[in-house]
Motif scaffolding. Structure first.
Motif, PDB file in Angstrom:
ATOM      1  N   ALA A 177     -11.230 -14.019   9.925  1.00 35.57           N
ATOM      2  CA  ALA A 177     -12.551 -13.561  10.356  1.00 35.57           C
ATOM      3  C   ALA A 177     -13.094 -14.502  11.430  1.00 35.57           C
ATOM      4  CB  ALA A 177     -13.497 -13.527   9.169  1.00 35.57           C
ATOM      5  N   ALA A 178     -14.280 -14.198  11.912  1.00 38.17           N
ATOM      6  CA  ALA A 178     -14.908 -15.039  12.934  1.00 38.17           C
ATOM      7  C   ALA A 178     -16.210 -15.653  12.436  1.00 38.17           C
ATOM      8  CB  ALA A 178     -15.167 -14.227  14.199  1.00 38.17           C
ATOM      9  N   GLY A 179     -16.621 -15.319  11.227  1.00 40.20           N
ATOM     10  CA  GLY A 179     -17.912 -15.807  10.745  1.00 40.20           C
ATOM     11  C   GLY A 179     -17.811 -16.449   9.377  1.00 40.20           C
ATOM     12  N   THR A 180     -18.886 -16.352   8.605  1.00 44.49           N
ATOM     13  CA  THR A 180     -18.918 -17.004   7.290  1.00 44.49           C
ATOM     14  C   THR A 180     -18.009 -16.341   6.272  1.00 44.49           C
ATOM     15  OG1 THR A 180     -20.893 -15.702   6.968  1.00 44.49           O
ATOM     16  CG2 THR A 180     -21.182 -18.063   7.172  1.00 44.49           C
ATOM     17  N   GLU A 200     -16.708  -6.747   7.467  1.00 35.42           N
ATOM     18  CA  GLU A 200     -15.617  -5.792   7.336  1.00 35.42           C
ATOM     19  C   GLU A 200     -14.777  -6.128   6.109  1.00 35.42           C
ATOM     20  OE1 GLU A 200     -13.332  -5.710  10.870  1.00 35.42           O
ATOM     21  OE2 GLU A 200     -11.896  -4.247  10.089  1.00 35.42           O
ATOM     22  N   ARG A 201     -14.338  -5.095   5.418  1.00 33.23           N
ATOM     23  CA  ARG A 201     -13.480  -5.322   4.263  1.00 33.23           C
ATOM     24  C   ARG A 201     -12.024  -5.269   4.721  1.00 33.23           C
ATOM     25  NH1 ARG A 201     -14.174  -1.569  -0.923  1.00 33.23           N
ATOM     26  NH2 ARG A 201     -13.538  -0.028   0.604  1.00 33.23           N
ATOM     27  N   PRO A 202     -11.230  -6.262   4.355  1.00 31.17           N
ATOM     28  CA  PRO A 202      -9.842  -6.239   4.826  1.00 31.17           C
ATOM     29  C   PRO A 202      -9.012  -5.195   4.085  1.00 31.17           C
ATOM     30  CG  PRO A 202     -10.195  -8.126   3.407  1.00 31.17           C
ATOM     31  CD  PRO A 202     -11.524  -7.445   3.545  1.00 31.17           C
ATOM     32  N   LEU A 203      -7.986  -4.695   4.749  1.00 31.40           N
ATOM     33  CA  LEU A 203      -7.065  -3.771   4.101  1.00 31.40           C
ATOM     34  C   LEU A 203      -6.081  -4.563   3.253  1.00 31.40           C
ATOM     35  CD1 LEU A 203      -6.380  -1.427   7.091  1.00 31.40           C
ATOM     36  CD2 LEU A 203      -7.511  -0.791   4.966  1.00 31.40           C
ATOM     37  N   VAL A 204      -5.602  -3.916   2.219  1.00 32.90           N
ATOM     38  CA  VAL A 204      -4.675  -4.582   1.312  1.00 32.90           C
ATOM     39  C   VAL A 204      -3.266  -4.072   1.589  1.00 32.90           C
ATOM     40  CG1 VAL A 204      -4.100  -4.980  -1.101  1.00 32.90           C
ATOM     41  CG2 VAL A 204      -6.482  -4.771  -0.412  1.00 32.90           C
ATOM     42  N   PHE A 205      -2.393  -4.981   1.968  1.00 30.18           N
ATOM     43  CA  PHE A 205      -0.984  -4.616   2.148  1.00 30.18           C
ATOM     44  C   PHE A 205      -0.159  -5.881   2.003  1.00 30.18           C
ATOM     45  CE2 PHE A 205      -2.894  -5.362   6.285  1.00 30.18           C
ATOM     46  CZ  PHE A 205      -2.004  -6.236   6.897  1.00 30.18           C
TER      47      PHE A 205
END
Lengths: 392, 85
Positions: free
Chosen positions: A61-64, A293-298
């Motif tokens: 990510a780019a933030g907190t 944003e929620r990350p995708l799970v793979f």
């Protein structure tokens, strides 16, 4: 994924280079960079190691919301702060940062052997299993296990910094200075209410800072931010707190804020407090905290090179860093298309695997000549980010 | 931190108050004539209310006076108008 600095763009000041070190190596960024963006611009991919198996970790990510890039930042022996997110560290001249949870080095980490021992080290594994022979616990096992435990080391000297605190009362407390927060603060301030507006970033604007092409009332978003700040600055009933995180919402609208005062300065004044705790009693509280944003799970989504699309956009537009030369975009929502187009405009082709196609996107893609791999379901074999270069 | 309405001074932060237990616990009129069970109940037994609870507060760092208040123990909201002297 090897990042590189774009030739133009971003909210950094390219006329003011800033030197710093990471793991003993010297780098140069620009004023306005975070540690993460400056390292990314130098092609650094590896920022940390996972807690237990010491898997390599890069920026997500780019933030907190960054979970991986935890570093130790130090000014001197007593002023060492472990476990800070590289995305939240503003670089200053002479900044010293180190990676954590690795030995002897970040690139070659002997503890990564845990990854191969993972079938033995299951969750709930009890370390007192190392009981035999009896004398060995104290002499062999415990020193090794203790040395490997914990992600970082706290300083051994007492903290020489000063910390201030303040009580405050206001009619409206706005948490977050993005578009919604700024608009709320402007509206409240216009009625004459006492307003406190706080934002954890150095620069107010929130998600608008990642949208240079965005418009508000048919005018550029950046201009709107500047105007809003001028308006708010001219109002005596408005207090704007930068680098201030709201950390607790207590009964009867009591909110705790922590304002970071000197961590971003190369040479803070000796008497200046490092942080200030605000205990704010507000009549009304506006939560304008935005969304992450929620990350995708793979499989393998924790490997260096896998990044949120919003983060890639943020690095591009805010810091002028293109996160990779060959980028795959996995689309889960509209924002991915904007990210793909932006990244494409800043560099060469971005092959992408969208899970849903939009007409608008299809037109744009034809115009820009992007390659799109269409699949309504997840592809049978996920692109492996280990060898290749991708951002999801 | 709660805001508590002192009936003498008005709304003040919780920092200024000290809690003084359940309200309306009456001391037996003649302790020497009171049985052990009744005395034990007076000394030790309190309700553990979920919901509106009558309790005493002392504005210790203010006017220093006691008063009664009704507080909802699930939301920490005071029935502000019902604080009594």
């Amino acid at each position: 994924m090897t990042g590189q600095r774009t030739t133009r763009g971003g909210r950094i000041d390219r006329t003011r280079p800033v030197s710093f070190t990471f793991d003993g190596r010297g780098y140069q960024g620009f004023a306005g960079d975070t540690l993460a963006s400056a390292l990314l611009a130098h092609g650094v991919r590896l920022f940390g190691r996972s807690f237990k198996y010491h898997r390599p970790r890069g920026l997500l990510a780019a933030g907190t919301e960054e979970p991986n890039a935890l570093v130790t930042v130090s000014r001197d022996a007593a002023r060492r702060t472990p476990n800070v997110q590289a995305t939240q560290v503003e670089i200053y001249e002479g900044l010293v940062a180190e990676s954590q949870n690795r030995w002897p080095g970040l690139g070659f980490d002997l503890n990564a052997v845990n990854s191969f021992l993972s079938p033995l080290l299951t969750s709930g594994f009890y370390y007192k299993t190392f009981m035999w022979p009896r004398f060995a616990w104290h002499r062999w096992y415990e020193p090794v296990i203790r040395a490997a435990a914990g992600p970082a080391h706290a300083p051994r000297l007492p903290d020489p910094d000063r910390y201030a605190q303040r009580f405050a009362h206001c009619d409206v407390l706005v948490i977050g200075a993005g578009p919604a927060g700024l608009a709320a603060a402007l509206a409240a301030a216009a009625t004459g209410a006492r307003v406190i507006l706080c934002d954890e970033q150095a620069e107010p604007g929130g998600s608008l800072l990642d949208e240079p092409a965005g418009t508000i009332n048919e005018r550029p978003a950046a201009l709107w931010i500047d105007e809003a700040l001028v308006k708010l600055g001219a109002q005596p009933n408005v207090t704007l707190l930068r680098r201030t995180t709201a950390f607790g919402y207590f009964p009867h609208n009591m909110v705790g804020l922590v304002e970071c005062l000197t961590d971003h300065l190369a040479t803070p004044a000796a008497a200046a407090p490092r942080e200030r705790i605000w205990q704010v009693r507000a009549r009304e509280v506006v939560l304008a905290t935005g969304a992450i944003e929620r990350p995708l799970v793979f499989p393998g989504n924790d490997r260096p090179g896998v990044m949120l699309a919003s983060a890639a956009r943020s690095y591009l537009h805010r810091f002028g860093v293109r996160v990779g030369s060959r980028i795959a975009v996995l689309a889960g929502c509209d924002e991915a298309y904007a990210a793909a187009l932006d990244l494409h405009e800043a560099g060469p082709v971005s092959p992408s695997w969208p899970t849903s196609a939009m007409r608008r996107w299809a037109r744009a893609r034809r115009r820009h000549g992007l390659l799109v791999c269409r699949s309504l379901n997840a592809p049978p074999c996920w692109p492996r980010p280990v060898g290749g270069e991708s951002a999801a | 931190m709660l805001i508590i309405n002192c009936p003498y001074c008005g709304p003040r932060p919780e920092l200024e108050f000290s809690y003084a237990g359940q309200a309306h616990v009456a001391r037996p009129a003649d302790p020497s004539a009171t049985g052990d069970d009744e005395w034990t109940a007076y000394l030790y037994l309190r309700t553990n209310t979920r919901g509106v609870h009558a309790e005493r507060w002392r504005h210790a760092r203010g006017c220093a006076r006691f008063f009664n208040a009704l507080r909802d123990t699930t939301t920490d909201r005071f029935r502000r108008d019902l604080s009594e002297r």
